[in-house]
Design a protein around this motif. Structure first.
Motif, PDB file in Angstrom:
ATOM      1  N   PHE A 199      16.722 -18.122  14.630  1.00 58.03           N
ATOM      2  CA  PHE A 199      16.624 -16.872  13.886  1.00 58.03           C
ATOM      3  C   PHE A 199      16.216 -17.196  12.449  1.00 58.03           C
ATOM      4  O   PHE A 199      16.856 -18.008  11.783  1.00 58.03           O
ATOM      5  N   ALA A 200      15.151 -16.561  11.999  1.00 61.92           N
ATOM      6  CA  ALA A 200      14.676 -16.774  10.637  1.00 61.92           C
ATOM      7  C   ALA A 200      15.648 -16.174   9.629  1.00 61.92           C
ATOM      8  O   ALA A 200      16.608 -15.486   9.997  1.00 61.92           O
ATOM      9  N   ALA A 201      15.398 -16.420   8.364  1.00 60.75           N
ATOM     10  CA  ALA A 201      16.295 -15.947   7.309  1.00 60.75           C
ATOM     11  C   ALA A 201      16.362 -14.422   7.220  1.00 60.75           C
ATOM     12  O   ALA A 201      17.271 -13.883   6.589  1.00 60.75           O
ATOM     13  N   ASP A 202      15.410 -13.716   7.851  1.00 59.37           N
ATOM     14  CA  ASP A 202      15.479 -12.253   7.867  1.00 59.37           C
ATOM     15  C   ASP A 202      16.148 -11.720   9.129  1.00 59.37           C
ATOM     16  O   ASP A 202      16.185 -10.512   9.363  1.00 59.37           O
ATOM     17  N   GLY A 203      16.680 -12.627   9.984  1.00 61.70           N
ATOM     18  CA  GLY A 203      17.400 -12.205  11.180  1.00 61.70           C
ATOM     19  C   GLY A 203      16.540 -11.975  12.401  1.00 61.70           C
ATOM     20  O   GLY A 203      17.057 -11.575  13.449  1.00 61.70           O
ATOM     21  N   THR A 204      15.239 -12.228  12.316  1.00 64.19           N
ATOM     22  CA  THR A 204      14.353 -12.060  13.461  1.00 64.19           C
ATOM     23  C   THR A 204      14.214 -13.382  14.218  1.00 64.19           C
ATOM     24  O   THR A 204      14.457 -14.458  13.662  1.00 64.19           O
ATOM     25  N   VAL A 205      13.810 -13.288  15.494  1.00 63.87           N
ATOM     26  CA  VAL A 205      13.656 -14.489  16.316  1.00 63.87           C
ATOM     27  C   VAL A 205      12.353 -15.192  15.957  1.00 63.87           C
ATOM     28  O   VAL A 205      11.282 -14.615  16.048  1.00 63.87           O
ATOM     29  N   GLU A 206      12.479 -16.450  15.574  1.00 63.64           N
ATOM     30  CA  GLU A 206      11.309 -17.245  15.208  1.00 63.64           C
ATOM     31  C   GLU A 206      10.793 -18.042  16.392  1.00 63.64           C
ATOM     32  O   GLU A 206       9.578 -18.236  16.555  1.00 63.64           O
ATOM     33  N   SER A 207      11.704 -18.539  17.236  1.00 64.30           N
ATOM     34  CA  SER A 207      11.304 -19.288  18.427  1.00 64.30           C
ATOM     35  C   SER A 207      12.377 -19.144  19.493  1.00 64.30           C
ATOM     36  O   SER A 207      13.534 -18.846  19.194  1.00 64.30           O
ATOM     37  N   LEU A 208      11.963 -19.357  20.752  1.00 65.49           N
ATOM     38  CA  LEU A 208      12.878 -19.154  21.879  1.00 65.49           C
ATOM     39  C   LEU A 208      12.444 -20.053  23.030  1.00 65.49           C
ATOM     40  O   LEU A 208      11.272 -20.120  23.368  1.00 65.49           O
ATOM     41  N   ARG A 209      13.396 -20.737  23.618  1.00 68.32           N
ATOM     42  CA  ARG A 209      13.117 -21.495  24.838  1.00 68.32           C
ATOM     43  C   ARG A 209      14.305 -21.340  25.783  1.00 68.32           C
ATOM     44  O   ARG A 209      15.464 -21.330  25.359  1.00 68.32           O
ATOM     45  N   PHE A 210      14.002 -21.190  27.065  1.00 70.89           N
ATOM     46  CA  PHE A 210      15.052 -21.000  28.057  1.00 70.89           C
ATOM     47  C   PHE A 210      15.655 -22.334  28.462  1.00 70.89           C
ATOM     48  O   PHE A 210      14.948 -23.343  28.578  1.00 70.89           O
ATOM     49  N   SER A 211      16.951 -22.333  28.692  1.00 67.65           N
ATOM     50  CA  SER A 211      17.664 -23.524  29.129  1.00 67.65           C
ATOM     51  C   SER A 211      17.605 -23.628  30.651  1.00 67.65           C
ATOM     52  O   SER A 211      17.459 -22.625  31.351  1.00 67.65           O
ATOM     53  N   THR A 212      17.753 -24.846  31.165  1.00 66.46           N
ATOM     54  CA  THR A 212      17.801 -25.056  32.608  1.00 66.46           C
ATOM     55  C   THR A 212      19.233 -25.188  33.113  1.00 66.46           C
ATOM     56  O   THR A 212      19.452 -25.565  34.262  1.00 66.46           O
ATOM     57  N   VAL A 213      20.215 -24.866  32.262  1.00 68.93           N
ATOM     58  CA  VAL A 213      21.606 -24.887  32.708  1.00 68.93           C
ATOM     59  C   VAL A 213      21.774 -23.968  33.915  1.00 68.93           C
ATOM     60  O   VAL A 213      22.465 -24.287  34.879  1.00 68.93           O
ATOM     61  N   VAL A 214      21.134 -22.792  33.844  1.00 70.41           N
ATOM     62  CA  VAL A 214      21.053 -21.876  34.983  1.00 70.41           C
ATOM     63  C   VAL A 214      19.574 -21.565  35.173  1.00 70.41           C
ATOM     64  O   VAL A 214      18.915 -21.094  34.244  1.00 70.41           O
ATOM     65  N   GLU A 215      19.036 -21.831  36.352  1.00 70.07           N
ATOM     66  CA  GLU A 215      17.609 -21.662  36.583  1.00 70.07           C
ATOM     67  C   GLU A 215      17.302 -20.313  37.235  1.00 70.07           C
ATOM     68  O   GLU A 215      18.079 -19.816  38.051  1.00 70.07           O
ATOM     69  N   HIS A 216      16.157 -19.727  36.844  1.00 72.46           N
ATOM     70  CA  HIS A 216      15.716 -18.438  37.367  1.00 72.46           C
ATOM     71  C   HIS A 216      14.209 -18.488  37.601  1.00 72.46           C
ATOM     72  O   HIS A 216      13.511 -19.338  37.032  1.00 72.46           O
ATOM     73  N   PRO A 217      13.674 -17.562  38.431  1.00 68.59           N
ATOM     74  CA  PRO A 217      12.218 -17.526  38.671  1.00 68.59           C
ATOM     75  C   PRO A 217      11.449 -17.332  37.367  1.00 68.59           C
ATOM     76  O   PRO A 217      11.861 -16.570  36.488  1.00 68.59           O
TER      77      PRO A 217
END
Length: 205
Positions: free
Chosen positions: A46-64
């Protein structure tokens, strides 16, 4: 704003989403008749303005992949009150636990709950307790929480129970959750302590 306050605010975030045909098809494999919940884990910045800057999904739980492709743009629109460092807005790196309600009948789903907490890297399930023949049937839930240190280890594990589960199950939950390993949350690149929470269920028939 303290991280625990961010977690509380993020938990109240509810987002709606209609899947594409590809996502609906992915969800329909082994689909259930009634609505059900799935959990998705992601690492977000989350950037300093509270918006999402980057996102990656974890493989702890896998989905299609088709399913995650529909979840991603919605999570990228999430916004939180900025984290703070020395009284100024700061960049927050955190895990994101997303609970999604899926409706097979309507081929739709919605994000029902989103919380910010350290991202699990290694998990352990509690061992099945040895039960007496006269054990009370039912579905029992134990919610475990802990403070995650700056090196990603659980400490100060605490439990809350629903339905009066066997004490052996509570002990097994405490032992298993205490072994989990996490990616700690970071503010402006500096690791901080955070709080992790997970629910465990025992069904006795």
């Amino acid at each position: 704003m303290p991280i625990h306050a961010l977690l509380t605010l993020a938990s109240a975030l509810v987002l709606l989403l209609q899947p594409t045909a590809a996502a609906a098809q992915a969800l329909s494999k082994g689909a259930k008749e009634s609505d059900y919940l799935v959990t998705v884990w992601a690492a977000a910045r989350f950037a300093a303005d509270g918006t999402v800057e980057s996102l990656r999904f974890s493989t702890v739980v896998e989905h299609p992949t088709a399913f995650l492709d529909q979840v991603r743009p919605v999570l990228l629109r999430a916004r939180i009150p900025p984290a703070e460092h020395e009284g100024r807005p700061a960049v927050l790196d955190t895990g994101m636990r997303v609970t999604i309600s899926i409706s097979p009948a309507q081929q739709s789903f919605r994000i029902a709950n989103l919380s910010l907490q350290p991202l699990p890297l290694r998990t352990f399930s509690p061992a099945s307790p040895e039960l007496q023949h006269d054990s009370t049937p039912g579905r029992f839930t134990v919610d475990a929480s802990c403070v995650v240190s700056i090196i990603g280890r659980c400490k100060d594990v605490s439990l809350q129970s629903q339905g009066n589960p066997p004490e052996a199950f509570r002990r097994n939950v405490r032992e298993a959750f205490g072994r989990w390993e996490f990616e700690p949350q970071r503010v402006n690149g500096q690791a901080i302590e955070g709080k992790a929470k997970m629910g465990f269920q025992l069904v006795i028939e």
